[in-house]
Design a protein around this motif. Structure first.
Motif, mmCIF file in Angstrom:
data_model
loop_
_atom_site.group_PDB
_atom_site.id
_atom_site.type_symbol
_atom_site.label_atom_id
_atom_site.label_comp_id
_atom_site.label_asym_id
_atom_site.label_seq_id
_atom_site.Cartn_x
_atom_site.Cartn_y
_atom_site.Cartn_z
ATOM 1 N N PRO A 1 0.799 -1.229 0.000
ATOM 2 C CA PRO A 1 0.000 0.000 0.000
ATOM 3 C C PRO A 1 0.833 1.280 0.000
ATOM 4 N N LEU A 2 2.015 1.255 0.574
ATOM 5 C CA LEU A 2 2.885 2.432 0.547
ATOM 6 C C LEU A 2 3.318 2.752 -0.884
ATOM 7 N N PHE A 3 3.678 1.728 -1.615
ATOM 8 C CA PHE A 3 4.125 1.904 -2.996
ATOM 9 C C PHE A 3 2.960 2.296 -3.904
ATOM 10 N N ASP A 4 1.794 1.746 -3.615
ATOM 11 C CA ASP A 4 0.613 2.126 -4.385
ATOM 12 C C ASP A 4 0.276 3.600 -4.170
ATOM 13 N N PHE A 5 0.363 4.048 -2.921
ATOM 14 C CA PHE A 5 0.097 5.454 -2.609
ATOM 15 C C PHE A 5 1.108 6.343 -3.318
ATOM 16 N N ALA A 6 2.360 5.943 -3.267
ATOM 17 C CA ALA A 6 3.411 6.735 -3.927
ATOM 18 C C ALA A 6 3.115 6.888 -5.410
ATOM 19 N N ARG A 7 2.728 5.805 -6.043
ATOM 20 C CA ARG A 7 2.446 5.849 -7.473
ATOM 21 C C ARG A 7 1.202 6.694 -7.767
ATOM 22 N N THR A 8 0.150 6.471 -7.011
ATOM 23 C CA THR A 8 -1.117 7.158 -7.270
ATOM 24 C C THR A 8 -1.000 8.661 -7.068
ATOM 25 N N HIS A 9 -0.275 9.067 -6.012
ATOM 26 C CA HIS A 9 -0.213 10.484 -5.661
ATOM 27 C C HIS A 9 1.123 11.125 -6.023
ATOM 28 N N LEU B 1 14.819 3.976 -1.435
ATOM 29 C CA LEU B 1 14.335 5.244 -1.968
ATOM 30 C C LEU B 1 13.559 4.940 -3.247
ATOM 31 N N THR B 2 12.384 5.544 -3.388
ATOM 32 C CA THR B 2 11.628 5.380 -4.623
ATOM 33 C C THR B 2 11.582 6.704 -5.381
ATOM 34 N N ASP B 3 11.156 6.609 -6.632
ATOM 35 C CA ASP B 3 10.797 7.820 -7.357
ATOM 36 C C ASP B 3 9.296 8.064 -7.169
ATOM 37 N N ARG B 4 8.735 9.004 -7.918
ATOM 38 C CA ARG B 4 7.333 9.376 -7.710
ATOM 39 C C ARG B 4 6.359 8.424 -8.407
ATOM 40 N N THR B 5 6.880 7.381 -9.026
ATOM 41 C CA THR B 5 6.008 6.323 -9.543
ATOM 42 C C THR B 5 5.963 5.124 -8.598
ATOM 43 N N GLY B 6 6.641 5.221 -7.460
ATOM 44 C CA GLY B 6 6.691 4.111 -6.529
ATOM 45 C C GLY B 6 7.698 3.051 -6.884
ATOM 46 N N THR B 7 8.585 3.337 -7.828
ATOM 47 C CA THR B 7 9.626 2.390 -8.234
ATOM 48 C C THR B 7 10.869 2.585 -7.373
#
Length: 304
Positions: free
Chosen positions: A75-83, A106-112
């Protein structure tokens, strides 16, 4: 806008899912403030388990993540990607080969996931120490990090990571500084008292924590975002003091509590330029011919 998402205490019985729910609540606040990156603490998913002496490896393994993301953290990665909010957080990593590290990603703003760091400067000890008021067994449960101090071009900035005790070592910041770092993210879980010196309480510990982060920021002309896990975990107090520090070493945002709290600041990476091109222009001013002792010698040795 960059956010520092301090977490309050996580108890031994708290599930990963309950902690992730708290992290998502902080991410909601960050979204409302327009944050593009949010930094969470060291070992953000669990209590600080190295305070417990464990001999059964199966008991130890329950604190480690074998993949990232996993079902609990997705869910953290999904939130990062969505928002479109990049995130960084720490966790205990067990590799497919059976190695154990204190890790942050560290991710980018797509949750990657774009970067991984493994804690280099492990504090504490490896065996039960009856002389301590409480145990600090990171050397028992983790290997020293094997990735060095890399940096990444991410979302328009040169970013690097470190974890907790790494912040006390000037080499940490300088290695990243030599790669042009503009933003250092670091999480920590620091006891409010020193297990080996009862006279060193929270005020002294907060002073030293802030001192080293401000020095690292100033001496390398970089932003530093230092984020705590704080409060009383399983009867043991952790200090707060989460901060955002600018490239001149000034604190521009600071937590007021020891609970879940979001601090934020609009961090302009262009503010790194002046320091990097004047007093800390490494190419012009460093004299590496005199620094050899730093890499050929580990402990201090008095002159003969």
């Amino acid at each position: 806008m960059i956010g520092g998402a301090q977490l309050g205490a996580i108890q031994k019985h708290d599930s990963r899912e309950s902690v992730v729910a708290r992290m998502l609540a902080l991410l909601e606040q960050a979204k409302d403030r327009g944050c593009e990156l949010v930094v969470f603490p060291e070992l953000a998913l669990t209590t600080f388990f190295p305070r417990w002496y464990m001999e059964d490896q199966a008991e130890v393994d329950v604190w480690f993540e074998q993949e990232m993301p996993n079902a609990a953290t997705q869910p953290l990665f999904d939130f990062a990607r969505t928002h479109r909010i990049a995130i960084s957080f720490g966790y205990a990593e067990r590799t497919p080969e059976g190695r154990y590290f204190n890790t942050s990603i560290l991710t980018d703003r797509t949750g990657t996931i774009v970067g991984k760091y493994r804690k280099v400067h492990l504090p504490g000890h490896a065996e039960f120490d009856p002389e301590r008021d409480f145990q600090h067994l990171e050397k028992r449960y983790f290997e020293p990090g094997d990735l060095g101090f890399p940096t990444w071009e991410n979302e328009g900035a040169v970013m690097g990571m470190c974890i907790c005790n790494d912040r006390r070592w000037p080499e940490t910041y300088r290695v990243m500084g030599l790669q042009g770092v503009e933003l250092v993210t670091l999480g920590y879980n620091t006891p409010s008292v020193n297990a080996q010196n009862r006279g060193e309480g929270e005020a002294h510990r907060l002073f030293h924590s802030q001192l080293v982060m401000q020095a690292g920021a100033y001496q390398n002309a970089t932003w530093v975002v230092g984020v705590a896990k704080a409060g009383v975990e399983d009867g043991f107090p952790l200090m707060g003091g989460s901060v955002i520090i600018d490239p001149n070493g000034f604190v521009v945002a600071q937590a007021d509590t020891q609970g879940d709290e979001l601090i934020s600041h609009r961090c302009d990476m262009d503010l790194c330029t002046f320091g990097k091109t004047t007093i800390f222009d490494f190419k012009r001013h460093r004299r590496i011919e005199h620094y050899g002792i730093i890499t050929r010698q580990t402990g201090a040795e008095r002159p003969a």
